[in-house]
Design a protein around this motif. Structure first.
Motif, mmCIF file in Angstrom:
data_model
loop_
_atom_site.group_PDB
_atom_site.id
_atom_site.type_symbol
_atom_site.label_atom_id
_atom_site.label_comp_id
_atom_site.label_asym_id
_atom_site.label_seq_id
_atom_site.Cartn_x
_atom_site.Cartn_y
_atom_site.Cartn_z
ATOM 1 N N GLN A 165 0.855 -1.186 0.000
ATOM 2 C CA GLN A 165 0.000 0.000 0.000
ATOM 3 C C GLN A 165 0.892 1.237 0.000
ATOM 4 O OE1 GLN A 165 -2.610 1.698 3.461
ATOM 5 N NE2 GLN A 165 -3.872 0.197 2.370
ATOM 6 N N VAL A 166 0.714 2.092 -0.992
ATOM 7 C CA VAL A 166 1.533 3.296 -1.098
ATOM 8 C C VAL A 166 0.642 4.519 -1.255
ATOM 9 C CG1 VAL A 166 3.459 2.074 -2.177
ATOM 10 C CG2 VAL A 166 1.739 3.163 -3.610
ATOM 11 N N THR A 167 1.181 5.665 -0.846
ATOM 12 C CA THR A 167 0.518 6.941 -1.052
ATOM 13 C C THR A 167 1.373 7.786 -1.983
ATOM 14 O OG1 THR A 167 -0.502 6.883 1.136
ATOM 15 C CG2 THR A 167 -0.373 9.020 0.046
ATOM 16 N N GLU A 203 10.379 3.183 -4.126
ATOM 17 C CA GLU A 203 9.858 3.746 -5.367
ATOM 18 C C GLU A 203 8.681 2.927 -5.889
ATOM 19 O OE1 GLU A 203 13.281 3.740 -7.889
ATOM 20 O OE2 GLU A 203 13.078 1.619 -8.425
ATOM 21 N N VAL A 204 7.888 3.609 -6.703
ATOM 22 C CA VAL A 204 6.801 2.967 -7.441
ATOM 23 C C VAL A 204 7.140 3.114 -8.922
ATOM 24 C CG1 VAL A 204 4.356 3.021 -8.018
ATOM 25 C CG2 VAL A 204 5.092 3.425 -5.655
ATOM 26 N N THR A 205 7.143 2.006 -9.649
ATOM 27 C CA THR A 205 7.532 2.019 -11.055
ATOM 28 C C THR A 205 6.364 1.619 -11.926
ATOM 29 O OG1 THR A 205 9.784 1.384 -10.430
ATOM 30 C CG2 THR A 205 9.176 1.119 -12.732
ATOM 31 N N LEU A 206 6.097 2.420 -12.959
ATOM 32 C CA LEU A 206 5.082 2.099 -13.958
ATOM 33 C C LEU A 206 5.797 1.739 -15.254
ATOM 34 C CD1 LEU A 206 3.539 3.956 -11.840
ATOM 35 C CD2 LEU A 206 1.946 4.443 -13.709
ATOM 36 N N SER A 246 4.391 7.372 1.444
ATOM 37 C CA SER A 246 4.379 6.382 2.515
ATOM 38 C C SER A 246 4.233 5.002 1.891
ATOM 39 C CB SER A 246 3.221 6.638 3.494
ATOM 40 O OG SER A 246 1.969 6.457 2.841
ATOM 41 N N PHE A 247 4.620 3.968 2.673
ATOM 42 C CA PHE A 247 4.525 2.593 2.180
ATOM 43 C C PHE A 247 4.278 1.659 3.352
ATOM 44 C CE2 PHE A 247 6.369 -1.572 1.369
ATOM 45 C CZ PHE A 247 5.776 -1.911 0.162
ATOM 46 N N THR A 303 -4.040 6.796 -2.485
ATOM 47 C CA THR A 303 -3.457 5.598 -1.895
ATOM 48 C C THR A 303 -3.766 4.403 -2.781
ATOM 49 O OG1 THR A 303 -3.651 6.456 0.351
ATOM 50 C CG2 THR A 303 -3.403 4.082 0.113
ATOM 51 N N LEU A 304 -2.741 3.638 -3.139
ATOM 52 C CA LEU A 304 -2.884 2.446 -3.965
ATOM 53 C C LEU A 304 -2.638 1.214 -3.101
ATOM 54 C CD1 LEU A 304 -1.988 4.809 -5.954
ATOM 55 C CD2 LEU A 304 -1.150 2.992 -7.448
ATOM 56 N N GLU A 305 -3.536 0.248 -3.191
ATOM 57 C CA GLU A 305 -3.349 -1.033 -2.534
ATOM 58 C C GLU A 305 -3.452 -2.125 -3.588
ATOM 59 O OE1 GLU A 305 -4.923 -3.806 1.186
ATOM 60 O OE2 GLU A 305 -5.853 -1.856 0.788
ATOM 61 N N ALA A 306 -2.377 -2.895 -3.746
ATOM 62 C CA ALA A 306 -2.311 -3.909 -4.791
ATOM 63 C C ALA A 306 -2.505 -5.285 -4.184
ATOM 64 C CB ALA A 306 -0.976 -3.829 -5.518
ATOM 65 N N GLY A 307 -3.738 -5.785 -4.238
ATOM 66 C CA GLY A 307 -4.049 -7.135 -3.801
ATOM 67 C C GLY A 307 -4.441 -7.968 -5.000
ATOM 68 N N ALA A 308 -5.582 -8.640 -4.913
ATOM 69 C CA ALA A 308 -6.102 -9.357 -6.067
ATOM 70 C C ALA A 308 -6.568 -8.378 -7.141
ATOM 71 C CB ALA A 308 -7.259 -10.257 -5.642
ATOM 72 N N GLU A 309 -6.823 -7.136 -6.731
ATOM 73 C CA GLU A 309 -7.177 -6.046 -7.635
ATOM 74 C C GLU A 309 -6.507 -4.782 -7.122
ATOM 75 O OE1 GLU A 309 -11.333 -6.452 -7.416
ATOM 76 O OE2 GLU A 309 -11.464 -5.855 -5.314
#
Length: 357
Positions: free
Chosen positions: A118-120, A173-176, A193-194, A222-228
């Motif tokens: 989970q990142v902001t 970092e967050v990479t796209l 934050s992470f 805020t991004l949370e990467a689970g099953a979706e």
């Protein structure tokens, strides 16, 4: 000369090797001492042996096999450099494979206990990153305007991951990432934050594009990467379906790039203006300019002048996603990916495959 000789222990300290290693290299014939005392067998080394010993130390530091070490130490500089470069490519490819295998192992071991990452991030920053990378994703079903676009759509039919953006989340970092195999776009963001365990998720590019305006209007998301993928702003939440598939090892391409033969710094909008409307465009690059047919624009060039072709649409889209007035093209060869960078945003990199003229 004899007065300049030093004992094996002193020589070892000077060059950063151990006495036992020096004895081993003597036995192998790689680094002989200058003198061996016939009475007691003590080894002595001369000052002019220090450069060879230090190079030997560095070669072993990168785990170069001893037969290859001998080739570097005793070969011509160009041949020696080729040996080291080939070894470096092998190490880098092995590192990528090792990293991927480790991630698969860790994912399997921790699947029941790992907490979803989970990142902001800043909303406008994430929206900008989406705008930059999504054009490089494959677009299956789109009208083929050139041979590469048609091949891109065909690839996506059997490799649906190419129509997605890979989002990698970690503490630093967050990479796209997006690629259709003819271009590659990578944008890195620094999270505010992470929490959780680092991970990655594949999201169809069109779904992300639809959220760009919503994200741009939010201070943070805020991004949370689970099953979706769950995206949450101050007053709203959106959920995007994820694709469970293998993604191409794009790191291999980035880490395998050699130093460019030609670098071109040119006005980004000016270059886009002279590309024309033909399906394929040829750039003729000399020390002071870039020419497309009779059109010419000033440039600062270092390295070897070159003539190189591109699919016009792909190059135009790569230029459009840049930031700032200038763009830097790093050209390796007419058949190798061209790196396109922006001086105003070092966290964004685009690679475009040339088109044979």
């Amino acid at each position: 000369m004899v007065d300049d000789l030093v004992s094996i222990s002193a020589f070892a300290r000077r060059v950063g090797l151990t006495p036992s290693a020096l004895r081993f290299y003597d036995d192998c014939g790689v680094l002989r001492p200058a003198v061996v005392d016939e009475g007691n067998g003590y080894r002595y080394y001369a000052p002019d042996q220090e450069p060879r010993a230090r190079l030997l130390r560095d070669l072993r530091e990168i785990d170069l096999p001893l037969p290859e070490v001998r080739r570097v130490l005793d070969g011509e500089p160009a041949a020696a450099a080729a040996v080291v470069e080939a070894h470096l490519r092998t190490v880098e490819q092995k590192a990528v494979s090792t990293r991927q295998a480790a991630h698969r192992i860790l994912a399997g071991l921790s699947s029941t206990t790992a907490k979803s990452p989970q990142v902001t991030l800043g909303g406008p920053e994430l929206a900008s990153a989406i705008r930059q990378v999504t054009p490089s994703a494959a677009r299956p079903g789109a009208e083929a305007t050139d041979q590469q676009n048609a091949a891109s759509a065909a690839d996506a039919d059997w490799l649906p991951a190419l129509s997605c953006v890979r989002i990698e989340l970690s503490e630093t970092e967050v990479t796209l990432v997006a690629t259709d195999r003819y271009r590659l776009a990578v944008r890195k963001l620094h999270p505010q934050s992470f929490e959780g365990t680092p991970g990655a998720i594949l999201i169809p590019a069109p779904a992300l594009t639809e959220l760009s305006r919503w994200l741009a209007a939010a201070d943070t998301v805020t991004l949370e990467a689970g099953a979706e993928l769950t995206l949450t702003t101050a007053g709203d939440t959106r959920v995007l379906a994820a694709l469970d598939a293998e993604y191409p090892a794009y790191q291999t391409i980035l880490e395998g790039l050699e130093p460019p033969a030609c670098r071109v710094l040119v006005d980004r909008a000016g270059l886009a203006d002279i590309l024309g409307t033909d399906e394929v465009v040829a750039l003729s690059i000399d020390q002071q300019s870039v020419a497309v047919g009779k059109e010419r624009i000033d440039a600062i060039t270092t390295g070897t002048p070159i003539r190189i072709g591109f699919t016009t649409r792909l190059l135009a889209e790569a230029l459009a996603t840049g930031v700032g007035p200038d763009v830097l093209l790093e050209i390796h060869a007419p058949d190798r990916p061209v790196v396109i960078r922006s001086a105003d945003q070092g966290t964004f990199t685009t690679l475009v495959m040339p088109n044979r003229l």
